[in-house]
Design a protein around this motif. Structure first.
Motif, mmCIF file in Angstrom:
data_model
loop_
_atom_site.group_PDB
_atom_site.id
_atom_site.type_symbol
_atom_site.label_atom_id
_atom_site.label_comp_id
_atom_site.label_asym_id
_atom_site.label_seq_id
_atom_site.Cartn_x
_atom_site.Cartn_y
_atom_site.Cartn_z
ATOM 1 N N ILE A 66 -92.429 -12.727 14.217
ATOM 2 C CA ILE A 66 -93.460 -11.938 14.907
ATOM 3 C C ILE A 66 -93.460 -10.514 14.345
ATOM 4 C CG2 ILE A 66 -94.061 -10.883 17.144
ATOM 5 C CD1 ILE A 66 -94.884 -13.819 17.046
ATOM 6 N N ASP A 67 -92.258 -9.966 14.116
ATOM 7 C CA ASP A 67 -92.168 -8.617 13.518
ATOM 8 C C ASP A 67 -92.887 -8.576 12.171
ATOM 9 O OD1 ASP A 67 -90.706 -7.523 15.547
ATOM 10 O OD2 ASP A 67 -88.754 -7.743 14.555
ATOM 11 N N VAL A 70 -96.695 -8.863 12.730
ATOM 12 C CA VAL A 70 -97.277 -7.645 13.310
ATOM 13 C C VAL A 70 -97.274 -6.530 12.251
ATOM 14 C CG1 VAL A 70 -97.015 -5.843 15.074
ATOM 15 C CG2 VAL A 70 -96.721 -8.255 15.695
ATOM 16 N N GLY A 169 -102.686 -9.115 19.764
ATOM 17 C CA GLY A 169 -101.905 -10.349 19.857
ATOM 18 C C GLY A 169 -102.663 -11.347 20.719
ATOM 19 N N ILE A 171 -102.526 -15.144 22.510
ATOM 20 C CA ILE A 171 -101.670 -16.272 22.899
ATOM 21 C C ILE A 171 -102.577 -17.304 23.546
ATOM 22 C CG2 ILE A 171 -99.714 -17.009 24.307
ATOM 23 C CD1 ILE A 171 -98.565 -14.196 24.106
ATOM 24 N N VAL A 196 -102.643 -11.186 15.394
ATOM 25 C CA VAL A 196 -101.551 -12.163 15.276
ATOM 26 C C VAL A 196 -101.772 -13.174 16.392
ATOM 27 C CG1 VAL A 196 -99.056 -12.570 15.384
ATOM 28 C CG2 VAL A 196 -99.942 -10.451 14.359
ATOM 29 N N LYS A 198 -100.622 -16.620 18.396
ATOM 30 C CA LYS A 198 -99.530 -17.569 18.692
ATOM 31 C C LYS A 198 -100.156 -18.733 19.457
ATOM 32 C CE LYS A 198 -96.803 -19.052 21.334
ATOM 33 N NZ LYS A 198 -96.768 -20.504 21.686
ATOM 34 N N ALA A 234 -91.439 -16.851 20.567
ATOM 35 C CA ALA A 234 -92.484 -16.185 19.764
ATOM 36 C C ALA A 234 -93.526 -15.495 20.652
ATOM 37 C CB ALA A 234 -93.153 -17.206 18.850
ATOM 38 N N LEU A 238 -94.204 -11.385 20.908
ATOM 39 C CA LEU A 238 -95.511 -10.797 20.609
ATOM 40 C C LEU A 238 -95.960 -9.900 21.771
ATOM 41 C CD1 LEU A 238 -97.896 -10.738 18.598
ATOM 42 C CD2 LEU A 238 -98.813 -12.778 19.727
ATOM 43 N N HIS A 241 -94.139 -6.627 21.904
ATOM 44 C CA HIS A 241 -94.099 -5.821 20.677
ATOM 45 C C HIS A 241 -94.756 -4.447 20.875
ATOM 46 C CE1 HIS A 241 -93.860 -4.885 16.487
ATOM 47 N NE2 HIS A 241 -93.248 -6.036 16.263
ATOM 48 N N VAL A 244 -98.274 -3.774 19.123
ATOM 49 C CA VAL A 244 -99.438 -4.573 19.516
ATOM 50 C C VAL A 244 -100.205 -3.778 20.573
ATOM 51 C CG1 VAL A 244 -100.145 -6.705 20.704
ATOM 52 C CG2 VAL A 244 -98.376 -6.776 18.928
ATOM 53 N N ILE A 247 -102.780 -7.619 24.322
ATOM 54 C CA ILE A 247 -102.493 -9.054 24.327
ATOM 55 C C ILE A 247 -103.634 -9.730 25.046
ATOM 56 C CG2 ILE A 247 -101.121 -10.841 25.486
ATOM 57 C CD1 ILE A 247 -99.679 -10.100 23.097
#
Ligand code: NAD
Length: 508
Positions: A66-67, A70, A169, A171, A196, A198, A234, A238, A241, A244, A247
């Motif tokens: 994830i790092d 990102v 991010g 999800i 990013v 997930k 994960a 995220l 983070h 980010v 989300i």
């Protein structure tokens, strides 16, 4: 092969396509424009719920992945090759992206069906067209949302400029793997952010292909990254983070609450939540056409195996038409959905997403029986399909709203019919839930319809239809169904932030 060509595929063709797809499943993560293994080398299996077959061992992203993702998204954002280009250029790339999805519809569709058991006919007729529509709509909207110049005193000028947020991010859940992801990534990308994603661990395959297609369409490396992995590793990394900015989450209410906590524990990132539902459909005795209404009732809860956040799972029926409603539901709805091989375009009901879901849904049905609801049909797993995670379409009558089947989101093909007397009781029952995603109202009386619309606590209300609409319609919940709005221009705007620029003008 594109959507038009595959619409006439039969079972044989789809089986051949599935065999080819299985032989070349991409299992790695997609970071900075390339496929890459997870740093720790960990993997998790993805299973075909129609037969229990292990399809692939997918790379399991860890916090270090994830790092990496990102960091790639952050540096792509700062480089400006996406965030700072002319809106029309972003628009062109997104149109090409939509065209490529159409061109590659065959492989995307088969991945979706293998991974989560969704009938291939539904993927081809509904999911992929909706994915394409979403991307085109958000692309069209890019230069239609505007900042503003406000009224000020004569010696000042005030602009509110709309800017992208940075790294978003996303999800996503497994019930519409491509579509739920695209409801997020399309507006996020259109607004100039980098992403990013997930995906849910139950359906990790199709979005990897999506990211690859974005790059083929001309999307710069690092702008769209996909990191598969478990939610609590994960997904959590995220959401925690610090780089980010937002989300965007679709999933259960339980995990939605965790996402809010993660935002508070880290950088106070924006949080957009699309969560669960226990949506009522209210059938007044003066409804225009019982046959139509009953069709909408069983389609609203059996389509996509009932794995729909806005499934109309509580059917509130006014007492004078209660018996007739149940009789017609049994006559028309009992055999309308036949569990079968999801690769067969004739099948309209596949398995649930996994064995755990099947057992959970069967357990909730058992509880409904014990609580005294009348089981009219279903309630079990179909014979002859034991290798898959199937549940028969199920109808409960004489349910009261205190029973667990009326309170908990079942996320399976289970309808609960609740009798009521008059609009006031309908409103009280409809609103007696922690959720508030959607509702349906069936009546010929426009005054009654309007009163019900005004009193129902739900983000989406349909009158004399269900699950209807187009891309202009905001989709999202009240109460614990979340606070985000997907699809509409409001969604696109929610991936931007307003900057106030105040100019004091000199006198000359
Ligand atoms: P889920 O909440 O279990 O998982 C959703 C996503 O969150 C997955 O990607 C998962 O890996 C991730 N996740 C899980 N735990 C996490 C954690 N601790 N931190 C960060 N991420 C985590 O939901 P699901 O079972 O995939 O999907 C079904 C749910 O989604 C249902 O409740 C349904 O109503 C809801 N849903 C809502 C909408 C909507 O628009 N409102 C649409 C589709 C589905």
């Amino acid at each position: 092969m594109n959507l038009e060509k595959i619409s006439s595929h039969g079972l044989q063709e789809w089986s051949k396509v599935a065999d080819q797809a299985k032989s070349r499943i991409e299992t790695r993560l997609f970071i900075d424009g390339d496929f890459t293994d997870a740093a720790g080398g960990g993997r998790f299996d993805t299973i075909n719920p129609a037969n229990g077959e292990t399809l692939a061992a997918m790379s399991a992203g860890m916090p270090e992945d994830i790092d990496r993702a990102v960091a790639a998204a952050k540096s792509a954002f700062k480089a400006g090759a996406w965030s700072r280009i002319a809106p029309r250029d972003r628009m062109e790339t997104l149109y090409r992206f939509a065209d490529l999805i159409d061109e590659k519809a065959e492989e995307l569709a088969v991945l979706e069906t293998l991974d989560m058991g969704k009938p291939i006919g539904d993927v081809v007729a509904e999911d992929i067209p909706a994915v394409i529509d979403t991307i085109r709509f958000m692309a069209e909207g890019i230069d239609k949302i505007e900042g503003s110049v406000t009224n000020t005193d004569h010696d000042a000028m005030h602009l509110v400029i709309r800017e992208p947020l940075g790294v978003v991010g996303c999800i996503s859940p497994w019930n519409y793997p491509l579509l739920m992801a695209v409801w997020k990534i399309a507006p996020a990308l259109a607004a100039g952010n980098t992403v990013v994603l997930k995906p849910a661990e139950q359906s990790p395959m199709s979005c990897l292909r999506l990211a690859e297609l974005f790059v083929q369409a001309g999307g710069p490396a690092g702008v769209l990254n996909v990191v598969n992995g478990l939610g609590e590793t994960a997904g959590k990394a995220l959401a925690l983070h610090d780089d980010v900015a937002k989300i965007s989450f679709t999933g259960s209410t339980e995990v939605g609450k965790l996402i809010l906590q993660y935002a508070g524990q880290s950088n106070m990132k924006r949080v957009a939540l699309e969560c669960g539902g226990k949506s009522p459909q209210i059938f007044m005795s003066d409804l225009p056409d019982l046959e139509n209404a009953v069709d909408a009732a069983y389609n609203g809860v059996f389509a996509n195996m009932g794995e729909v956040c806005s499934a109309g799972s509580r059917l509130l029926v006014e007492r004078p038409i209660y018996n007739e409603f149940i009789e017609r539901f049994m006559a028309d709805g009992q055999h309308a959905y036949q569990p079968g091989d999801p690769l067969d375009p004739a099948t309209n009901m596949g398995p649930l997403v996994d064995r755990g879901s099947q057992q959970r849904v069967l357990g909730m049905i058992e509880q409904g029986k014990q609580e005294g609801a009348t089981l009219h049909f279903g309630g079990d797993a179909p014979r002859g399909l034991e290798q898959g995670a199937y549940v028969n379409p199920t109808l409960f009558g004489n349910v009261n709203n205190a029973m667990s089947i009326a309170r908990n989101e079942i996320f399976g093909p289970v309808a609960s019919v609740i009798p009521f007397d008059g609009p006031a009781e309908a409103i009280a029952i409809a609103n007696d839930t922690i959720y508030g995603l959607a509702a349906g109202i069936w009546t010929k009386d426009i005054n009654k319809a309007m009163r019900l619309v005004k009193n129902i606590e739900a983000g989406v209300v349909w009158v004399n239809s269900y699950e209807d609409g187009d891309m202009t319609q905001p989709f999202g919940g009240y109460k614990q169904s979340g606070q985000a709005r997907d699809k509409c221009l409001e969604s696109l705007k929610s991936y931007t932030q307003g900057k106030s620029a105040w100019f004091r003008l000199s006198s000359d």
